[in-house]
Enzyme design. Structure first.
Site, PDB file in Angstrom:
ATOM      1  N   GLU A   1     -24.521  12.125  -3.174  1.00  0.00           N
ATOM      2  CA  GLU A   1     -24.948  10.844  -3.748  1.00  0.00           C
ATOM      3  C   GLU A   1     -26.332  10.970  -4.374  1.00  0.00           C
ATOM      4  O   GLU A   1     -27.336  10.659  -3.740  1.00  0.00           O
ATOM      5  CB  GLU A   1     -24.975   9.751  -2.666  1.00  0.00           C
ATOM      6  CG  GLU A   1     -23.606   9.358  -2.194  1.00  0.00           C
ATOM      7  CD  GLU A   1     -23.599   8.097  -1.333  1.00  0.00           C
ATOM      8  OE1 GLU A   1     -24.689   7.640  -0.914  1.00  0.00           O
ATOM      9  OE2 GLU A   1     -22.501   7.568  -1.099  1.00  0.00           O
TER      10      GLU A   1
ATOM     11  N   GLU B   1     -15.913   9.400  -1.192  1.00  0.00           N
ATOM     12  CA  GLU B   1     -16.385   8.732   0.025  1.00  0.00           C
ATOM     13  C   GLU B   1     -16.346   7.235  -0.188  1.00  0.00           C
ATOM     14  O   GLU B   1     -16.730   6.734  -1.246  1.00  0.00           O
ATOM     15  CB  GLU B   1     -17.827   9.164   0.339  1.00  0.00           C
ATOM     16  CG  GLU B   1     -18.390   8.516   1.599  1.00  0.00           C
ATOM     17  CD  GLU B   1     -19.871   8.842   1.817  1.00  0.00           C
ATOM     18  OE1 GLU B   1     -20.251  10.026   1.762  1.00  0.00           O
ATOM     19  OE2 GLU B   1     -20.638   7.874   2.039  1.00  0.00           O
TER      20      GLU B   1
HETATM   21  C1  IDC Z   1     -24.757   7.566   7.211  1.00  0.00           C
HETATM   22  C2  IDC Z   1     -24.168   7.748   8.586  1.00  0.00           C
HETATM   23  C3  IDC Z   1     -25.229   7.468   9.627  1.00  0.00           C
HETATM   24  C4  IDC Z   1     -26.428   8.346   9.342  1.00  0.00           C
HETATM   25  C5  IDC Z   1     -26.925   8.142   7.916  1.00  0.00           C
HETATM   26  C6  IDC Z   1     -28.071   9.047   7.521  1.00  0.00           C
HETATM   27  O1  IDC Z   1     -23.045   6.902   8.718  1.00  0.00           O
HETATM   28  O2  IDC Z   1     -24.711   7.735  10.923  1.00  0.00           O
HETATM   29  O3  IDC Z   1     -27.469   8.020  10.237  1.00  0.00           O
HETATM   30  O4  IDC Z   1     -25.872   8.389   7.022  1.00  0.00           O
HETATM   31  O5  IDC Z   1     -27.655  10.361   7.443  1.00  0.00           O
HETATM   32  C7  IDC Z   1     -23.557   7.043   2.295  1.00  0.00           C
HETATM   33  C8  IDC Z   1     -23.825   8.461   2.605  1.00  0.00           C
HETATM   34  C9  IDC Z   1     -23.570   8.765   4.067  1.00  0.00           C
HETATM   35  C10 IDC Z   1     -24.001   7.601   4.945  1.00  0.00           C
HETATM   36  C11 IDC Z   1     -23.121   6.408   4.612  1.00  0.00           C
HETATM   37  C12 IDC Z   1     -23.366   5.169   5.482  1.00  0.00           C
HETATM   38  O6  IDC Z   1     -23.112   9.357   1.780  1.00  0.00           O
HETATM   39  O7  IDC Z   1     -24.276   9.933   4.407  1.00  0.00           O
HETATM   40  O8  IDC Z   1     -23.771   7.961   6.282  1.00  0.00           O
HETATM   41  N1  IDC Z   1     -23.300   6.080   3.199  1.00  0.00           N
HETATM   42  O9  IDC Z   1     -24.671   4.719   5.336  1.00  0.00           O
HETATM   43  N2  IDC Z   1     -23.597   6.472   1.115  1.00  0.00           N
HETATM   44  C13 IDC Z   1     -23.396   5.141   1.246  1.00  0.00           C
HETATM   45  C14 IDC Z   1     -23.198   4.885   2.583  1.00  0.00           C
END
Ligand code: IDC
Length: 458
Positions: free
Chosen positions: A284, A376
């Site tokens: 992302e 995702e």
């Molecule tokens: C989130 C995980 C969370 C973690 C955070 C930071 O769910 O447990 O603490 O990342 O690493 C994304 C990202 C993805 C995120 C997810 C939800 O690709 O890594 O995971 N998210 O926030 N993009 C939008 C949402």
């Protein structure tokens, strides 16, 4: 041909019927067919899908009307149309991306609602004022072919805006993403991947390898080996493996350019002969322009190609892979300046409780111009937590099914957050199959992913 004859016969019937109404009405008349399905029902509430097929002349704007028989039946929230209700009369008006309906084309809408009585099916469907009495003589859907997703489809490639199989026919892969493998390694073992392949009937596993946050940068050799091990476990179960170089913070993928080159040179050389591998070179991008992302992609893709010339590569897009929408831009920046490489797709991500109609509109517009892969998405808010948004998730998944866009859901893990499919503690035990280990998001995704794929085989 059979289909066309049935269609012509229905058109003739419609014209025949409407001729009696006078020339004005006859010219405006369109026949239609509606399939109404209650997808789920719970105490006082339900969710329904409405598929309307235009059997008449092409239209550039449609209104669907129907009547809810019980006074207690109320539309609460609808999708893929603008919905309204007055007494028992419900109206759904086509929106930007499905407003035009060619003859034989279908719009997929739905709503969640409440009810007090028996929740009978709606009646008196009309499309642009004409009763929906038509029935296309549908050919039965192809019987699901024997074999795993990889057996049936073989090596994938991009054809036009689609992901295509070995018969050069578009396919949609539906599957799950791991959580960060630096944290939830215990969730990816023989039993959990058996459940994913056999119970969930998942077509793919996205292997999410964070680069920062205690990920790849701390142990390149160890993480590379773990990714390769998961590629093999997916392969042994006939699933595709999407290798996700999970950049997130910092958001500019160029920060990790050298690491990406090292990592992809290694995994591409090791997995080049496999049929099941797809590469996602940056998760992302955020806080970076499209030209910065494009420049990164044009340096990493040649490294992949040098080792593995013909696997599909997916490129993240601006604004957390929102095609720029989350940065106030849109898909035109990619359309106007595509990555200079063949056999690639672009990533689009969404979180259903945060990203709704304007994101769906962007995806729908972009889908006819760019090969897209939803590598995702979440059923919850963009934090990965908060309540699951069932209506918005269903609207998204119906749209992806209709456009044949592949997807992976965040996450196949027992993380203590609502985006995780399993309840906390599940990965400490050996049971990944019973319904008791799933939370709301997991139950919804399992029900969507496990339906038959009907991959084309010729
Ligand atoms: C989130 C995980 C969370 C973690 C955070 C930071 O769910 O447990 O603490 O990342 O690493 C994304 C990202 C993805 C995120 C997810 C939800 O690709 O890594 O995971 N998210 O926030 N993009 C939008 C949402």
């Amino acid at each position: 041909m059979k289909r066309l004859l049935a269609l012509l016969a229905t058109c003739a019937t419609v014209l025949g019927l409407t001729a009696a109404l006078g020339p004005q009405e006859a010219a405006a008349a369109t026949g239609c067919k509606v399939e109404y399905t209650v997808a789920s029902q719970w105490q006082g509430g339900f969710q329904a899908g409405v598929k309307v097929t235009n059997l008449g002349a092409p239209t550039n704007g449609w209104t669907l009307e129907f009547s809810l028989p019980d006074t207690g039946q109320k539309v609460a929230q609808g999708w893929n149309a603008t919905w309204s209700q007055s007494g028992s009369a419900v109206t759904a008006v086509g929106v930007d991306w499905n407003r035009a309906l060619a003859t034989g084309a279908t719009a997929d809408l739905g709503f969640s609602g409440t009810f007090t009585g028996a929740n009978p099916k709606p009646t008196a469907f009309k499309l642009n004022g004409v009763a929906c009495t038509g029935a296309l003589e549908e050919e039965p859907p192809p019987a699901p072919a024997d074999g795993t997703p990889v057996d049936i489809n073989g090596k994938l490639h991009v054809c036009g805006v689609n992901l295509c199989n070995q018969y050069d026919r578009p396919v949609q892969l539906r599957g799950m993403s791991t959580h960060g493998i630096q944290w939830f390694d215990a969730c990816y073992n023989a039993a959990s991947l058996d459940a994913l392949a056999n119970d969930w009937k998942s077509d793919l596993l996205r292997i999410s390898m964070y680069v920062q946050e205690d990920g790849y940068e701390t142990d390149p050799a160890g993480f590379t080996a773990r990714v390769n091990g998961l590629v093999d476990m997916a392969e042994a179960r006939g699933m595709y493996a999407l290798i996700d170089f999970h950049t997130l913070t910092p958001g500019d993928p160029n920060y990790n350019l050298d690491r990406a080159k090292t990592f992809f040179a290694s995994v591409a050389a090791r997995n080049a002969e496999k049929k099941n591998v797809i590469y996602e070179i940056t998760n992302e991008p955020n806080g970076v322009s499209w030209s910065g992302i494009k420049s990164y992609a044009e340096q990493v893709i040649p490294v992949v190609r040098a080792a593995d010339p013909d696997s599909v590569v997916i490129v993240g897009t601006r604004g957390w892979s929102s095609l720029g929408v989350s940065d106030g831009s849109n898909e035109s920046e990619v359309i106007n300046s595509p990555v200079n490489a063949a056999n690639i797709m672009y990533a689009f991500h969404f979180y259903a409780a945060s990203h709704k109609d304007n994101y769906r509109a962007a995806l729908s517009r972009a889908a006819s111009r760019l090969p897209l892969f939803v590598t995702e998405f979440g059923t919850v808010s963009a934090t990965g937590g908060g309540a699951m948004d069932r209506s918005s998730t269903t609207a998204w998944l119906d749209l992806l099914d209709q456009l044949k866009i592949s997807y992976a859901n965040w996450t196949y893990s027992d993380a203590p957050e609502s985006s995780a499919a399993f309840r906390p503690g599940t990965c400490d035990g050996g049971d990944y199959s019973s319904s008791g280990v799933l939370n709301d998001s997991g139950a919804l995704l399992k029900s969507r992913i496990s339906t038959p794929d009907s991959f084309p085989t010729s």
